[in-house]
Design an enzyme around this catalytic site. Structure first.
Site, PDB file in Angstrom:
ATOM      1  N   LEU A 274       0.870  -1.176   0.000  1.00 30.41           N
ATOM      2  CA  LEU A 274       0.000   0.000   0.000  1.00 30.41           C
ATOM      3  C   LEU A 274       0.902   1.220   0.000  1.00 30.41           C
ATOM      4  O   LEU A 274       1.929   1.252   0.699  1.00 30.41           O
ATOM      5  CB  LEU A 274      -0.908   0.009   1.241  1.00 30.41           C
ATOM      6  N   ASP A 275       0.540   2.226  -0.795  1.00 30.20           N
ATOM      7  CA  ASP A 275       1.400   3.408  -0.839  1.00 30.20           C
ATOM      8  C   ASP A 275       1.362   4.147   0.484  1.00 30.20           C
ATOM      9  O   ASP A 275       0.545   3.860   1.365  1.00 30.20           O
ATOM     10  CB  ASP A 275       1.005   4.323  -2.005  1.00 30.20           C
ATOM     11  N   VAL A 276       2.231   5.091   0.623  1.00 24.96           N
ATOM     12  CA  VAL A 276       2.425   5.752   1.908  1.00 24.96           C
ATOM     13  C   VAL A 276       1.181   6.495   2.372  1.00 24.96           C
ATOM     14  O   VAL A 276       0.941   6.637   3.581  1.00 24.96           O
ATOM     15  CB  VAL A 276       3.635   6.713   1.811  1.00 24.96           C
ATOM     16  N   THR A 278      -2.021   5.595   1.686  1.00 27.64           N
ATOM     17  CA  THR A 278      -3.179   4.698   1.789  1.00 27.64           C
ATOM     18  C   THR A 278      -3.165   3.981   3.130  1.00 27.64           C
ATOM     19  O   THR A 278      -2.108   3.526   3.591  1.00 27.64           O
ATOM     20  CB  THR A 278      -3.175   3.669   0.645  1.00 27.64           C
TER      21      THR A 278
END
Length: 420
Positions: A274-276, A278
């Site tokens: 998961l991106d930073v 999210t």
């Protein structure tokens, strides 16, 4: 005259003794022709000149002919067949007359004859074959409890695995980094350098050294955790600007020695990323095979996201998102796009988006392509497992067997989860 009477009596006796004109009572003599021998004799009485002559000479034997049996006529009373009546009570409770024995009596008679044949015939004893102990151990017993299967596999099952997988499971490095260590010749197995990552080894039997340090015989147990990732954390090993989600498990690893004495600490990593910015559900484990199966597109696991939007959302926005967008040169189409009702504590509109490919920034690209501005993004479900609503940010929970089954992973031999 007396002499004549005596001669007649003698001739009658001879005829009666030699006569064969009576038909035999046996059926196969019924059609034979009978013959009667004849004797020729003559005499003259003394006082009278009258001559009495009897021709009793044997006749020629007739040729014997065997005829085909003549079928009896139905009209012939002697050919009428007689039956023994059977009085049987039928299923309706009424008595009925039968010309044959009832079926159950016939079956009983047949069973009696077959049983007698079985008892009379003796079976030859099969020769005893020598059983190889190694082959017997390789056979996994069926229909046993989980504890029995675990006991059997721990002692007799084949525990050999790929060398790179063993190193990754032991926490030496990641699977890719472990392969680099093997290619560089820094790993030895039983005193010899092994440069093949696919080589099969058993940590309990083989002596494995990495950079001069021996690998423990017993690998750490499998760990499956669900984390509610907060904003500002990345899923890699860490960096200068952002913290890693692995930092959220420091207390868990510190308590490992107290709760599981003598067992090596697991090397954990995230399943997917998961991106930073999210938040939400992410799986953390030390089982590389489990992580590979879940993250591979062939698993066809759907992922559900809740996107909070700046501004108003109209039907045309939802239709545009439903048509999909191009991500990394591939056209991606979502499985579901739905506008959720507004909550009292959050005036911003929320959209539920379900995807199955899970490409990098796929959900954000769908929102951007529809002309909307993203406020926040949260993942709430993977497959059949939903993020517990009472799980706070930065907290984790251990997955149960039912949770692993919802992710497409069930319990198998040795009590470890395996592929469905």
């Amino acid at each position: 005259m007396a002499a004549a009477a005596a001669a007649i009596a003698a001739a009658s006796t001879a005829l009666s003794s030699l006569s064969l004109t009576r038909r035999s009572s046996l059926p196969f003599h019924r059609n034979f022709r009978s013959f009667s021998p004849r004797l020729r004799c003559s005499f003259t009485s003394a006082p009278s000149t009258t001559e009495h002559e009897f021709n009793i000479s044997p006749a020629h034997k007739a040729e014997t002919k065997i005829h085909e049996p003549v079928p009896l006529s139905v009209e012939d009373e002697s050919a009428t067949e007689y039956y023994m009546p059977w009085i049987v009570r039928g299923a309706d409770g009424n008595l009925a007359f039968l010309t044959e024995p009832p079926e159950h009596l016939r079956n009983a008679a047949i069973d009696t004859r077959t049983q007698k044949k079985k008892t009379t015939t003796k079976k030859k004893a099969a020769p005893v074959k020598a059983v190889d102990v190694s082959e017997k151990r390789s056979e996994v017993p069926k229909k046993h409890s989980k504890a029995v299967r675990r006991f059997y596999n721990e002692r007799f099952g084949d525990q050999s695995q790929r060398l790179s997988k063993v190193l990754a499971a032991a926490g030496v490095a990641s699977r890719r980094s472990s392969e680099d260590l093997i290619f560089e010749g820094r790993v030895t197995v039983n005193g010899s350098v092994c440069d093949k990552p696919q080589a099969k080894v058993d940590p309990a039997k083989d002596v494995i050294y990495v950079n001069g340090s021996r690998l423990p015989k017993k690998l750490p147990p499998k760990v499956y955790l669900a984390l509610n990732k907060p904003k500002g954390y990345i899923c890699s090993s860490g960096g200068k600007e952002f913290k890693s989600v692995m930092d959220l498990f420091e207390d868990y690893l510190k308590a490992w020695d107290k709760t599981k004495t003598g067992q090596q600490k697991p090397r954990m990593f995230t399943v997917g990323r998961l991106d930073v910015a999210t938040t939400g559900l992410i799986i953390v484990t030390n089982d590389g095979e489990f992580a590979q199966k879940l993250s591979h597109p062939s698993s066809k696991l759907t992922k559900e996201y809740i996107a909070t939007i700046h501004g108003d959302v109209y039907k045309r926005h939802l239709l545009t998102m439903g048509e999909g967008t191009v991500v990394d040169g591939v056209h991606c189409t979502p499985d579901l796009v739905e506008l959720l009702p507004r909550q009292p504590d959050s005036p911003r509109p929320r959209i539920r988006i379900v995807v199955h490919e899970g490409r990098n920034h796929e959900v954000r690209e769908l929102v951007k392509n529809a002309g909307l501005q993203m406020h926040s993004l949260k993942r709430t479900r993977i497959g059949g497992f939903k993020l517990p609503p009472d799980l706070g940010l930065g907290k984790h929970v251990e997955l149960k067997q039912s949770d692993l089954k919802a992710l497409g992973w069930i319990s198998s031999k040795s009590g470890e989860p395996n592929e469905l």
